[in-house]
Design a protein around this motif. Structure first.
Motif, PDB file in Angstrom:
ATOM      1  N   GLY A 213      15.225 -21.771 -39.522  1.00 35.28           N
ATOM      2  CA  GLY A 213      15.011 -22.665 -38.405  1.00 35.28           C
ATOM      3  C   GLY A 213      16.215 -23.532 -38.074  1.00 35.28           C
ATOM      4  N   GLU A 214      16.226 -24.043 -36.837  1.00 35.76           N
ATOM      5  CA  GLU A 214      17.324 -24.868 -36.363  1.00 35.76           C
ATOM      6  C   GLU A 214      17.384 -26.216 -37.078  1.00 35.76           C
ATOM      7  OE1 GLU A 214      19.219 -26.432 -32.114  1.00 35.76           O
ATOM      8  OE2 GLU A 214      17.104 -25.882 -32.235  1.00 35.76           O
ATOM      9  N   ASP A 215      16.230 -26.845 -37.308  1.00 30.87           N
ATOM     10  CA  ASP A 215      16.222 -28.142 -37.982  1.00 30.87           C
ATOM     11  C   ASP A 215      16.870 -28.057 -39.357  1.00 30.87           C
ATOM     12  OD1 ASP A 215      15.085 -29.411 -35.860  1.00 30.87           O
ATOM     13  OD2 ASP A 215      13.124 -29.738 -36.785  1.00 30.87           O
ATOM     14  N   SER A 216      16.609 -26.958 -40.062  1.00 29.11           N
ATOM     15  CA  SER A 216      17.198 -26.796 -41.392  1.00 29.11           C
ATOM     16  C   SER A 216      18.716 -26.662 -41.314  1.00 29.11           C
ATOM     17  CB  SER A 216      16.594 -25.571 -42.091  1.00 29.11           C
ATOM     18  OG  SER A 216      15.210 -25.754 -42.322  1.00 29.11           O
ATOM     19  N   LEU A 217      19.199 -25.980 -40.264  1.00 32.76           N
ATOM     20  CA  LEU A 217      20.652 -25.875 -40.074  1.00 32.76           C
ATOM     21  C   LEU A 217      21.247 -27.244 -39.787  1.00 32.76           C
ATOM     22  CD1 LEU A 217      23.335 -24.400 -39.607  1.00 32.76           C
ATOM     23  CD2 LEU A 217      22.599 -23.971 -37.240  1.00 32.76           C
ATOM     24  N   LEU A 218      20.636 -27.994 -38.879  1.00 36.22           N
ATOM     25  CA  LEU A 218      21.147 -29.320 -38.546  1.00 36.22           C
ATOM     26  C   LEU A 218      21.129 -30.248 -39.762  1.00 36.22           C
ATOM     27  CD1 LEU A 218      19.504 -29.822 -35.042  1.00 36.22           C
ATOM     28  CD2 LEU A 218      21.889 -29.229 -35.558  1.00 36.22           C
ATOM     29  N   ARG A 219      20.111 -30.117 -40.582  1.00 32.14           N
ATOM     30  CA  ARG A 219      20.049 -30.923 -41.799  1.00 32.14           C
ATOM     31  C   ARG A 219      21.215 -30.587 -42.726  1.00 32.14           C
ATOM     32  NH1 ARG A 219      15.826 -33.578 -43.988  1.00 32.14           N
ATOM     33  NH2 ARG A 219      14.345 -32.496 -42.641  1.00 32.14           N
ATOM     34  N   ASP A 220      21.481 -29.271 -42.884  1.00 30.25           N
ATOM     35  CA  ASP A 220      22.587 -28.848 -43.751  1.00 30.25           C
ATOM     36  C   ASP A 220      23.935 -29.316 -43.218  1.00 30.25           C
ATOM     37  OD1 ASP A 220      21.003 -27.613 -45.616  1.00 30.25           O
ATOM     38  OD2 ASP A 220      22.027 -25.674 -45.510  1.00 30.25           O
ATOM     39  N   GLN A 221      24.050 -29.375 -41.908  1.00 28.73           N
ATOM     40  CA  GLN A 221      25.321 -29.770 -41.301  1.00 28.73           C
ATOM     41  C   GLN A 221      25.517 -31.285 -41.276  1.00 28.73           C
ATOM     42  OE1 GLN A 221      24.899 -27.778 -37.481  1.00 28.73           O
ATOM     43  NE2 GLN A 221      26.184 -26.050 -38.118  1.00 28.73           N
ATOM     44  N   TRP A 222      24.492 -32.021 -40.863  1.00 28.33           N
ATOM     45  CA  TRP A 222      24.690 -33.426 -40.529  1.00 28.33           C
ATOM     46  C   TRP A 222      23.978 -34.428 -41.441  1.00 28.33           C
ATOM     47  CZ3 TRP A 222      28.599 -33.594 -37.433  1.00 28.33           C
ATOM     48  CH2 TRP A 222      28.828 -32.540 -36.537  1.00 28.33           C
ATOM     49  N   VAL A 223      23.098 -33.948 -42.294  1.00 28.29           N
ATOM     50  CA  VAL A 223      22.419 -34.852 -43.237  1.00 28.29           C
ATOM     51  C   VAL A 223      23.010 -34.707 -44.629  1.00 28.29           C
ATOM     52  CG1 VAL A 223      20.221 -35.514 -44.296  1.00 28.29           C
ATOM     53  CG2 VAL A 223      20.293 -34.846 -41.879  1.00 28.29           C
ATOM     54  N   THR A 224      23.008 -33.457 -45.157  1.00 28.30           N
ATOM     55  CA  THR A 224      23.559 -33.237 -46.501  1.00 28.30           C
ATOM     56  C   THR A 224      25.034 -32.857 -46.469  1.00 28.30           C
ATOM     57  OG1 THR A 224      23.044 -30.859 -46.577  1.00 28.30           O
ATOM     58  CG2 THR A 224      21.293 -32.389 -47.209  1.00 28.30           C
ATOM     59  N   GLY A 225      25.499 -32.237 -45.377  1.00 29.52           N
ATOM     60  CA  GLY A 225      26.884 -31.773 -45.295  1.00 29.52           C
ATOM     61  C   GLY A 225      27.156 -30.510 -46.086  1.00 29.52           C
ATOM     62  N   GLU A 226      26.098 -29.897 -46.626  1.00 25.76           N
ATOM     63  CA  GLU A 226      26.292 -28.701 -47.460  1.00 25.76           C
ATOM     64  C   GLU A 226      26.925 -27.559 -46.674  1.00 25.76           C
ATOM     65  OE1 GLU A 226      22.593 -27.647 -49.230  1.00 25.76           O
ATOM     66  OE2 GLU A 226      22.386 -29.521 -50.348  1.00 25.76           O
ATOM     67  N   TYR A 227      26.621 -27.460 -45.393  1.00 27.92           N
ATOM     68  CA  TYR A 227      27.170 -26.382 -44.564  1.00 27.92           C
ATOM     69  C   TYR A 227      28.686 -26.472 -44.512  1.00 27.92           C
ATOM     70  CZ  TYR A 227      28.190 -23.668 -40.317  1.00 27.92           C
ATOM     71  OH  TYR A 227      28.716 -22.772 -39.405  1.00 27.92           O
ATOM     72  N   TRP A 228      29.218 -27.672 -44.213  1.00 23.58           N
ATOM     73  CA  TRP A 228      30.662 -27.842 -44.113  1.00 23.58           C
ATOM     74  C   TRP A 228      31.333 -27.652 -45.465  1.00 23.58           C
ATOM     75  CZ3 TRP A 228      30.773 -27.534 -39.218  1.00 23.58           C
ATOM     76  CH2 TRP A 228      29.879 -28.231 -38.407  1.00 23.58           C
ATOM     77  N   ASP A 229      30.677 -28.121 -46.533  1.00 21.16           N
ATOM     78  CA  ASP A 229      31.236 -27.952 -47.879  1.00 21.16           C
ATOM     79  C   ASP A 229      31.316 -26.468 -48.248  1.00 21.16           C
ATOM     80  OD1 ASP A 229      31.390 -30.684 -48.088  1.00 21.16           O
ATOM     81  OD2 ASP A 229      29.527 -30.900 -49.235  1.00 21.16           O
ATOM     82  N   ARG A 230      30.278 -25.741 -47.878  1.00 23.79           N
ATOM     83  CA  ARG A 230      30.255 -24.311 -48.201  1.00 23.79           C
ATOM     84  C   ARG A 230      31.397 -23.575 -47.523  1.00 23.79           C
ATOM     85  NH1 ARG A 230      25.518 -23.579 -46.772  1.00 23.79           N
ATOM     86  NH2 ARG A 230      25.664 -22.434 -44.788  1.00 23.79           N
ATOM     87  N   ARG A 251      16.167 -38.584 -36.704  1.00 23.95           N
ATOM     88  CA  ARG A 251      14.777 -38.194 -36.976  1.00 23.95           C
ATOM     89  C   ARG A 251      14.687 -37.292 -38.196  1.00 23.95           C
ATOM     90  NH1 ARG A 251      12.242 -33.669 -35.834  1.00 23.95           N
ATOM     91  NH2 ARG A 251      13.809 -32.960 -34.317  1.00 23.95           N
ATOM     92  N   LEU A 252      15.640 -36.353 -38.325  1.00 24.73           N
ATOM     93  CA  LEU A 252      15.612 -35.422 -39.460  1.00 24.73           C
ATOM     94  C   LEU A 252      15.801 -36.153 -40.792  1.00 24.73           C
ATOM     95  CD1 LEU A 252      17.659 -32.371 -38.098  1.00 24.73           C
ATOM     96  CD2 LEU A 252      15.210 -32.476 -38.556  1.00 24.73           C
ATOM     97  N   VAL A 257      12.016 -32.615 -46.483  1.00 27.25           N
ATOM     98  CA  VAL A 257      12.704 -31.325 -46.467  1.00 27.25           C
ATOM     99  C   VAL A 257      11.675 -30.205 -46.570  1.00 27.25           C
ATOM    100  CG1 VAL A 257      14.382 -29.854 -47.630  1.00 27.25           C
ATOM    101  CG2 VAL A 257      14.752 -32.330 -47.525  1.00 27.25           C
ATOM    102  N   GLY A 258      11.735 -29.269 -45.649  1.00 23.97           N
ATOM    103  CA  GLY A 258      10.799 -28.147 -45.664  1.00 23.97           C
ATOM    104  C   GLY A 258      11.352 -26.953 -46.434  1.00 23.97           C
TER     105      GLY A 258
END
Length: 398
Positions: A213-230, A251-252, A257-258
């Motif tokens: 889902g999109e929300d999970s991607l946005l969370r990885d990018q802008w909440v945890t930053g795991e996407y950018w770190d990866r 909001r996220l 976390v789902g």
């Protein structure tokens, strides 16, 4: 489990079916370049393709009597141009409409199930009547169209038969518009799937649940930053969050976390490939730079950090905006064939033959391999379970 694949195209659905455990008894495709791609990969022992019994020719001429034995599933993507948003929109008036051949295959082979896919344009309001006609034909494939009977009159006869004999449908048919991104494909690509099970089997089935889902991607990018770190992107190399996105991210942060996984992005799919413009002599098959990409309103390319826009086939060559990469600096270029294949989740050892425009046309018409595998694996597991249940019942009865 034996299957027959019609209108194989670039091979996405056929490959997904193979990964789900189906053994193709025939693979039917009329396009010569696509067949040359299959033969090339067969000669090079590409896994999952090597044993395909290929028939190059018109599906209208294929003799199903040559298949032999029980066929568990018939699958395929009847040519989508008649219903495509990029086509002429002629639908049932278009000679390229191959749904009647899909119905013939079901009628003659009587498989336990079928899986057909097509473009989302099939569900447009202007085609509602014809889509209902397709649905009725697949439910009652033995109630064939009479000589000189219009499709409208045939549909009316099917409607009368269906409403007065609902329990006698040969196949129980369901359909759904699926977004490939919701199943792990790095592309926002919507396809209509029609799935039917032979009614005498008493099978209960529904489409697979969404896993990404999109929300999970946005969370990885802008909440945890795991996407950018990866992807090892320093903060200065990351895009800037827009004010509109900032509200959504706030909001996220407050939501639990789902279990839904993040959408896959273009960067996820192609970041390990060299830039074909900077490294034109790379030895990666199908990874060749093509000049001439241009941006115009409504056609601005796919950003790196989102799923790609829908790859399209084009009526006269490759359409610019849909098949372009939008770099972080705002520049654009065409995706290479290999990059497009990645976005369609074809394996790297599957090498395409033919010109760039013809190959991109095939990829633009294809169903992503991963999406095909998700749907067909669900069908395969259901058929296996039903077979085990019937076998157990026979043992108890004995």
């Amino acid at each position: 489990m034996r299957s027959v694949e019609l209108f194989a195209g670039a091979g996405g659905l056929a490959m997904g079916m193979g990964r789900a455990g189906f053994d193709h008894a025939a693979v039917v495709e009329w396009n010569h370049d696509a067949c040359e791609t299959f033969r090339f990969n067969q000669r090079n022992h590409t896994e999952g393709v090597e044993q395909w019994p290929l028939y190059e020719g018109d599906a209208r001429d294929f003799d199903y009597g040559t298949v032999g034995g029980d066929v568990m599933v018939v699958s395929g993507g009847p040519p989508c141009q008649p219903f495509s948003l990029g086509g002429k929109h002629r639908g049932h008036m278009d000679e390229r409409d191959m749904f009647p051949q899909a119905v013939r295959a079901v009628r003659e082979l009587q498989p336990k199930a079928f899986i057909f896919e097509n473009v989302k344009g099939l569900l447009r309001q202007s085609f509602t009547s014809y889509f209902e006609y397709i649905h009725l034909q697949l439910s009652h494939p033995d109630l064939t169209r009479r000589k000189d009977e219009t499709w409208e009159k045939h549909r009316a006869r099917l409607e009368r038969y269906h409403t007065s004999n609902q329990a006698s449908a040969s196949y129980n048919v369901v359909y759904r518009l699926l977004n490939a991104a919701n199943h792990g494909v790095p592309q926002r690509r919507e396809r209509v799937f029609l799935v039917g099970f032979r009614s005498d089997l008493g099978i209960k089935w529904s489409f697979p649940e969404v896993t990404h889902g999109e929300d999970s991607l946005l969370r990885d990018q802008w909440v945890t930053g795991e996407y950018w770190d990866r992807h090892r992107l320093a903060k200065r190399a990351r895009p800037v969050m827009s004010p509109r996105l900032a509200t959504r991210i706030a909001r996220l942060r407050e939501e639990p976390v789902g279990i839904i996984q993040p959408w896959a992005t273009v960067r996820d799919a192609i970041s390990d490939l060299p830039d074909p413009e900077k490294y034109p002599r790379n030895k990666i098959p199908n990874h060749v730079f093509n000049p001439g990409a241009r941006s115009y309103p409504g056609h601005t390319g796919s950003p790196l950090d989102e799923p790609a826009k829908t790859l399209k086939a084009g009526d006269h060559g490759v359409p610019g905006g849909e098949n372009m990469l939008l770099r972080p600096d705002g520049s654009i270029r065409y995706f290479t064939v290999r990059e497009a294949a990645r976005l369609q989740t074809f394996p790297d050892d599957f090498v395409f033959q033919g010109s760039w425009s013809e190959t991109m046309r095939q990829l633009g018409n294809a169903v992503p391999v991963r999406l095909a595998e998700v749907v067909s694996a669900s069908v395969a597991n259901t058929l296996r379970a039903a077979g085990h249940a019937r076998a157990a019942k026979r043992v108890r009865g004995g």
